[in-house]
Design an enzyme around this catalytic site. Structure first.
Site, PDB file in Angstrom:
ATOM      1  N   LEU A 263       0.839  -1.199   0.000  1.00 23.44           N
ATOM      2  CA  LEU A 263       0.000   0.000   0.000  1.00 23.44           C
ATOM      3  C   LEU A 263       0.876   1.252   0.000  1.00 23.44           C
ATOM      4  CD1 LEU A 263      -2.914   1.179   0.323  1.00 23.44           C
ATOM      5  CD2 LEU A 263      -2.514   1.113   2.800  1.00 23.44           C
TER       6      LEU A 263
ATOM      7  N   ASP B 276       6.860  13.452  14.134  1.00 24.80           N
ATOM      8  CA  ASP B 276       7.076  13.225  12.694  1.00 24.80           C
ATOM      9  C   ASP B 276       5.795  13.588  11.941  1.00 24.80           C
ATOM     10  OD1 ASP B 276       8.567  12.546  10.494  1.00 24.80           O
ATOM     11  OD2 ASP B 276       8.200  10.391  10.648  1.00 24.80           O
TER      12      ASP B 276
END
Length: 543
Positions: free
Chosen positions: A129, A287
């Site tokens: 994916l 992040d």
């Protein structure tokens, strides 16, 4: 160096020279061998002379592969090390790598799980994916309940590559202090060590699972942020299994606008999520680049963020949070004296720092910022200016603050991309002031008493004995002090008598010498003997 390391070093040299990065070598006497050695690689000319230096550095790191890409991404947050043009280019580095074979991913997952994939999962999709430098993601369904999940699996061959490249980075870091006049202050080995720790942490997906569980708990039932559920029973060090989510990438502005998303509220909630993580929870997603943030399809008028990839997180202790909040408020009140004092009080700069000089340096750098309207002032660049100024006054690098600065720049850039009129200060100031009031007011006192109550309840029965022991120790200490005082007084008295006798002895010796020269021999002998005797008695008293 091993043959493998030598081959890798040659590849790095070839890539750097083909992008003309020898321009980064300073023109000083110490680097003369390197500049002469450059001519030994005459077959590797700069093939990208038309591009600026920052872009060439970014392209070179991309060509060297994932380890160097992530290193460049980390370095983009260290704007004290690079000029803005280079740091901005490093921030553009994308952690996109071609996926490895799905059959290999399946095999690696089965090894980690200890059995055939079909034991736990249905509908495993061998086509990835998404893929990045450290891991890639596949979709499946849990066999037990049909829940859609994603399986994140570490690249099987990544650890040897990381170890080899990090060893080379350490070697290169050892040369920096010898080649750059300011190289020692940059602490290159510590920079590499910090990067190595970040990489190795990302390789442990159990750590990421724990981070995601903590963030999910912190924002349970929140209208602002949703963290997918982690299925801990299926997680391993190299495999992470979590709920599959559906949403619009936060960078897809057109899709967000097409579904009627309240962009102003979405931008403000991004700021609120960040400050809530930092100040309420002391645990923040570090992040938060656009690739890790989605927006739910549901309720576009009341938008909900979805956060993934919790491999890198940061935390601040209570003192850091307090000083950071007060720094922001003092800065926007233009109270530079307070900003300087806070840096000293927090221990971020040495305690002997001249506060007046520090205040003047902060004022010189930060005052021009206020030429802009408040809505255009960047929180991230405020922190950047403050930390860069503080480093000139020997501020130690604070890893948690570097992570915070990077995350704040992401949040701020994202917020203004979503809603260009976003006034970050108006959104954040009430939160900061409310948090500070909560830290120093009556609720804070009551909370502290509640936290300490179990400790004092346990210690209370021991209190009489502790008081008695303390009094006994005080009594013994007082006796020791009295004895020492008496001894010192006696010693001082003897030293005074000795000095007196030395003086008398010296006078008698000088007088005896004069009388001897005047031919009064008998009298002079008496004076000299008396002088020697006085010196001897004085010496005995000092022993």
């Amino acid at each position: 160096m091993t043959p493998g390391e030598l081959r890798r070093l040659y590849l790095i040299i070839r890539v750097f020279l083909s992008y003309g990065l020898d321009e980064l070598i300073p023109n000083i006497r110490l680097t003369l061998p390197l500049r002469v050695g450059r001519h030994l690689f005459f077959w590797l000319p700069n093939r990208h002379k038309d591009k600026p230096l920052g872009e060439r550095l970014r392209l070179a790191l991309q060509e060297l592969g994932p380890v160097w890409i992530k290193f460049g991404q980390m370095m983009s947050t260290r704007r004290d090390l690079f000029p803005p043009a280079i740091a901005d280019q490093l921030a553009l580095l994308q952690d996109r790598v071609a996926p490895f074979d799905g059959a290999l991913a399946r095999k690696h997952i089965e090894i980690a799980m200890g059995g055939p994939l079909e034991t736990w999962f249905d509908d495993f999709e061998q086509e990835a994916l998404a893929s990045a430098s450290i891991a890639q993601v596949h979709t499946a369904r849990l066999k037990e309940n049909g829940q859609e999940v994603v399986l994140k699996v570490i690249r099987p061959d990544i650890l040897p590559i990381i170890k080899a490249d990090v060893r080379l980075m350490y070697r290169l870091a050892g040369w920096v202090p010898k080649l750059l006049p300011d190289g020692r202050r940059l602490r290159p080995r510590e920079v590499v060590r910090e990067y190595e720790k970040t990489l190795l942490d990302e390789l442990n997906l159990l750590r990421e699972a724990a981070n995601a569980i903590q963030l999910r708990r912190n924002f349970e039932d929140s209208p602002m942020l949703y963290i997918p559920e982690v299925y801990s029973d299926y997680c391993r060090e190299s495999v992470l299994v979590m709920e599959r989510i559906y949403g619009i990438p936060v960078s897809d502005i057109a899709a967000l606008e097409d579904q009627g998303t309240n962009m102003k509220l979405l931008a403000e909630r991004g700021v609120q999520v960040f400050f809530t993580q930092v100040f309420r929870d002391s645990f923040f997603h570090a992040d938060m680049h656009p690739g890790n943030i989605f927006v739910s399809y549901e309720h576009p008028h009341d938008p909900l963020y979805i956060g993934i990839d919790c491999g890198i997180v940061g935390s601040l202790n209570k003192a850091d949070k307090r000083y950071l909040a007060e720094n922001f408020i003092a800065f926007f009140n233009r109270d530079y004296r307070r900003v300087a004092e806070l840096h000293v009080d927090s221990g971020w700069v040495p305690c002997d720092t001249n506060v007046e000089d520090f205040e003047f340096a902060i004022r010189t750098v930060c005052e021009p910022i206020f030429e802009k309207p408040l809505a255009e002032i960047s929180f991230g660049h405020v922190l950047l200016n403050l930390f860069n100024t503080a480093r000139r006054f020997n501020m130690e690098v604070q890893p948690q603050l570097v992570l915070l600065q990077k995350t704040l720049l992401y949040v701020e850039g994202l917020g203004r991309q979503l809603y260009p009129q976003l006034d970050l200060w108006t959104t954040a100031k009430p939160f900061l002031e409310s948090w500070l009031r909560d830290q120093v007011g009556l609720p804070a006192v009551i909370r502290a008493l509640k936290e300490k109550a179990p400790f004092w309840a346990e210690k209370f029965p021991e209190l009489p004995e502790l008081v008695y022991d303390s009094l006994q120790q005080h009594k013994l200490l007082q006796q020791s002090v009295d004895k020492l005082t008496t001894q010192m007084q006696g010693q001082q008295q003897r030293q005074g008598q000795s000095r007196y006798l030395f003086g008398v002895g010296a006078t008698l010796l000088v007088s005896g010498t004069i009388l001897f020269l005047a031919n009064a021999v008998e009298i002079s002998i008496g004076f000299i003997v008396a002088g020697v005797l006085a010196w001897f008695i004085g010496w005995r008293r000092t022993s």
